[in-house]
Design an enzyme around this catalytic site. Structure first.
Site, short mmCIF file in Angstrom:
data_model
loop_
_atom_site.label_atom_id
_atom_site.label_comp_id
_atom_site.label_asym_id
_atom_site.label_seq_id
_atom_site.Cartn_x
_atom_site.Cartn_y
_atom_site.Cartn_z
N LYS A 4 43.91 42.18 39.68
CA LYS A 4 44.07 42.42 38.24
C LYS A 4 45.56 42.56 37.99
O LYS A 4 46.23 43.38 38.61
CB LYS A 4 43.37 43.73 37.83
CG LYS A 4 41.87 43.66 37.64
CD LYS A 4 41.41 44.92 36.90
CE LYS A 4 39.91 44.99 36.69
NZ LYS A 4 39.10 44.92 37.91
N ASN A 57 30.05 45.00 34.59
CA ASN A 57 31.00 45.69 35.47
C ASN A 57 30.44 45.88 36.88
O ASN A 57 30.92 46.73 37.64
CB ASN A 57 31.39 47.04 34.86
CG ASN A 57 32.26 46.85 33.63
OD1 ASN A 57 33.00 45.87 33.54
ND2 ASN A 57 32.15 47.74 32.67
N GLY A 97 39.95 40.45 31.48
CA GLY A 97 39.23 41.63 31.01
C GLY A 97 40.14 42.50 30.17
O GLY A 97 41.17 42.03 29.68
N PHE A 140 42.36 44.55 30.78
CA PHE A 140 43.76 44.72 31.20
C PHE A 140 44.46 43.38 31.34
O PHE A 140 45.60 43.33 31.79
CB PHE A 140 43.82 45.45 32.56
CG PHE A 140 43.26 46.84 32.51
CD1 PHE A 140 42.30 47.24 33.43
CD2 PHE A 140 43.68 47.75 31.56
CE1 PHE A 140 41.78 48.52 33.40
CE2 PHE A 140 43.17 49.03 31.53
CZ PHE A 140 42.22 49.41 32.44
N GLY A 141 43.76 42.27 30.99
CA GLY A 141 44.39 40.96 31.11
C GLY A 141 43.80 40.15 32.24
O GLY A 141 42.68 40.39 32.69
N VAL A 142 44.60 39.21 32.74
CA VAL A 142 44.12 38.18 33.66
C VAL A 142 43.78 38.75 35.04
O VAL A 142 44.43 39.69 35.53
CB VAL A 142 45.22 37.08 33.78
CG1 VAL A 142 44.95 36.17 34.96
CG2 VAL A 142 45.29 36.28 32.48
N VAL A 143 42.74 38.19 35.65
CA VAL A 143 42.35 38.52 37.02
C VAL A 143 42.36 37.22 37.83
O VAL A 143 41.83 36.21 37.36
CB VAL A 143 40.95 39.15 37.08
CG1 VAL A 143 40.58 39.57 38.50
CG2 VAL A 143 40.87 40.36 36.14
N GLY A 190 39.18 35.03 35.42
CA GLY A 190 38.80 35.40 34.07
C GLY A 190 39.77 36.44 33.55
O GLY A 190 40.82 36.68 34.14
N ASP A 236 31.74 53.42 32.42
CA ASP A 236 31.42 52.13 31.78
C ASP A 236 30.52 51.30 32.70
O ASP A 236 30.79 50.12 32.94
CB ASP A 236 32.70 51.36 31.42
CG ASP A 236 32.42 50.21 30.44
OD1 ASP A 236 33.38 49.52 30.04
OD2 ASP A 236 31.23 50.00 30.09
N ASP A 265 35.17 48.78 39.06
CA ASP A 265 35.95 49.40 37.99
C ASP A 265 35.53 50.81 37.63
O ASP A 265 35.71 51.26 36.51
CB ASP A 265 35.91 48.49 36.75
CG ASP A 265 36.46 47.11 37.07
OD1 ASP A 265 35.79 46.11 36.76
OD2 ASP A 265 37.54 47.05 37.69
C1 LIG Z 1 29.40 29.76 40.29
N1 LIG Z 1 30.20 30.66 39.49
C2 LIG Z 1 31.42 29.93 39.06
C3 LIG Z 1 32.22 30.80 38.16
N2 LIG Z 1 32.51 32.08 38.80
C4 LIG Z 1 33.74 32.58 38.78
O1 LIG Z 1 34.62 31.95 38.24
C5 LIG Z 1 34.04 33.92 39.36
C6 LIG Z 1 34.00 34.12 40.73
C7 LIG Z 1 34.33 35.36 41.27
C8 LIG Z 1 34.72 36.41 40.43
N3 LIG Z 1 35.04 37.62 41.04
C9 LIG Z 1 35.66 38.70 40.50
N4 LIG Z 1 36.03 38.77 39.21
C10 LIG Z 1 36.62 39.91 38.75
C11 LIG Z 1 36.95 39.96 37.32
C12 LIG Z 1 37.20 38.78 36.60
C13 LIG Z 1 37.50 38.86 35.25
C14 LIG Z 1 37.54 40.11 34.59
C15 LIG Z 1 37.26 41.26 35.34
N5 LIG Z 1 37.18 42.52 34.77
C16 LIG Z 1 38.22 43.22 34.28
O2 LIG Z 1 39.32 42.72 34.27
C17 LIG Z 1 37.93 44.59 33.77
C18 LIG Z 1 36.66 45.11 33.79
C19 LIG Z 1 36.41 46.39 33.28
C20 LIG Z 1 37.44 47.15 32.74
C21 LIG Z 1 37.17 48.51 32.15
C22 LIG Z 1 38.32 49.45 32.43
C23 LIG Z 1 36.98 48.37 30.64
C24 LIG Z 1 35.91 49.14 32.75
C25 LIG Z 1 38.74 46.62 32.73
C26 LIG Z 1 38.99 45.34 33.23
C27 LIG Z 1 36.97 41.19 36.68
C28 LIG Z 1 36.88 41.01 39.55
N6 LIG Z 1 36.50 40.93 40.86
C29 LIG Z 1 36.61 41.85 41.88
C30 LIG Z 1 36.05 41.26 42.98
N7 LIG Z 1 35.63 40.00 42.68
C31 LIG Z 1 35.91 39.82 41.36
C32 LIG Z 1 34.76 36.22 39.06
C33 LIG Z 1 34.42 34.97 38.52
C34 LIG Z 1 31.36 32.80 39.38
C35 LIG Z 1 30.58 31.86 40.24
#
Ligand SMILES: CN1CCN(C(=O)c2ccc(Nc3nc(-c4cccc(NC(=O)c5ccc(C(C)(C)C)cc5)c4)cn4ccnc34)cc2)CC1
Length: 282
Positions: A54, A151, A35, A37-40, A33, A146, A164
């Protein structure tokens, strides 16, 4: 044995400090996904350690300040905190590498149809886990800034971890950082943050109350379709979120304690932990 079983080699010479990860040891996999800061993306470190990576979009983060702080963040270790493994800071974009949580955000997990049937006991346990992680941060005088269900992340067997923490300090987008900005998390902010952006562990406690409401409503948006200015007006007037239907009076009373106008009137996380344990026992 796979490389993971072998103890990690001592940091590679003087050029790499222990929080610096060698990008050649990281394989990038599918996108998880995007957030602030961009793509993860999911990553594989040293052949078998699942990670989340990230990739800092240029201009979204004050990187040098963050890299300095990363040394402190890697030392924050708790079962209910998403572990920061390190950074790849010798190239651009820089990478922030953490442990991987396979079920994604707590918010999406609660909204997912198959988890829509989670009972109050599981919901309370999830809130308790977040509270444990936050009590650890509080003990280390570390403010999240936050905290919200979006989060927090979910792993195997309904494990919930806070993610985060502290990162908000490095966001460069003033739509997010200024309380008048469209991306500022108004609906998780107490009066002293709305009026003076005065963050503290007690402002994290307010946000935790809103997170509890998110969990017990299975992922509803707090204050529904109200605009941010309308929510500011409500909160200043002392109006708080209504009791979710899946929530007992005892649990709602814990939430309301988090929303006391004066920060010093709100319980600390170490007190909240006892309050939730008390409810759990009932
Ligand atoms: C059955 N479902 C299918 C779909 N699915 C997924 O695709 C899915 C599976 C696992 C995921 N795991 C994680 N996803 C993320 C993730 C993904 C997208 C965006 C973000 N967040 C950010 O990028 C982000 C968040 C907060 C902030 C501030 C500074 C504003 C507080 C800045 C940036 C995190 C981080 N992780 C750290 C450890 N694990 C993960 C995320 C998504 C979940 C399960």
């Amino acid at each position: 044995t796979t490389p993971c079983d072998r103890p990690a080699p001592p940091t590679a010479g003087l050029s790499h400090d222990k929080w610096e990860i060698d990008p050649s040891e990281m394989v990038l996999l599918e996108e998880l996904g995007a957030g602030q800061f961009g793509v993860v993306r999911r990553g594989r470190w040293r052949g078998c350690k699942d990670t989340a990576v990230k990739m800092m979009k240029e201009g979204t983060m004050s990187e040098d300040e963050f890299i300095e702080e990363a040394k402190v963040m890697t030392k924050l270790q708790h079962k209910n905190l998403v572990q920061l493994y390190g950074v790849c800071s010798k190239h651009r974009p820089i990478y922030i590498v953490t442990e991987y949580m396979k079920h994604g955000s707590l918010l999406n997990y609660m909204r997912h149809p198959t988890h829509n049937q989670l009972g109050p006991a599981v919901m309370l346990d999830m809130c308790m886990q977040v509270c444990e992680g936050m009590a650890y941060l509080e003990k280390h005088n570390y403010i999240h800034r936050d905290l919200a269900a979006r989060n927090c992340l979910v792993g195997a067997e309904n494990v919930v971890k806070v993610a985060d923490f502290g990162l908000a300090r490095y966001v460069l987008d003033d739509q997010y950082t200024s309380s008048g900005g469209a991306k500022f998390p108004i609906k998780w902010a107490p009066p002293e943050v709305l009026n003076y952006t005065r963050f503290s562990s007690k402002s994290d406690v307010w946000a935790f109350g809103v997170l509890m409401w998110e969990v017990f409503t299975r992922g509803k948006a707090p204050y529904g379709r109200l605009t941010n200015p309308e929510v500011v007006e409500m909160v200043q007037r002392g109006q708080v979120l209504d009791k979710p239907s899946a929530c007992s009076n005892d649990i709602y009373n814990v939430m309301r304690g988090c929303w006391r106008h004066a920060p010093e009137e709100r319980p600390a996380f170490r007190v909240l932990r006892e309050q939730l344990a008390g409810v759990l026992a009932d």
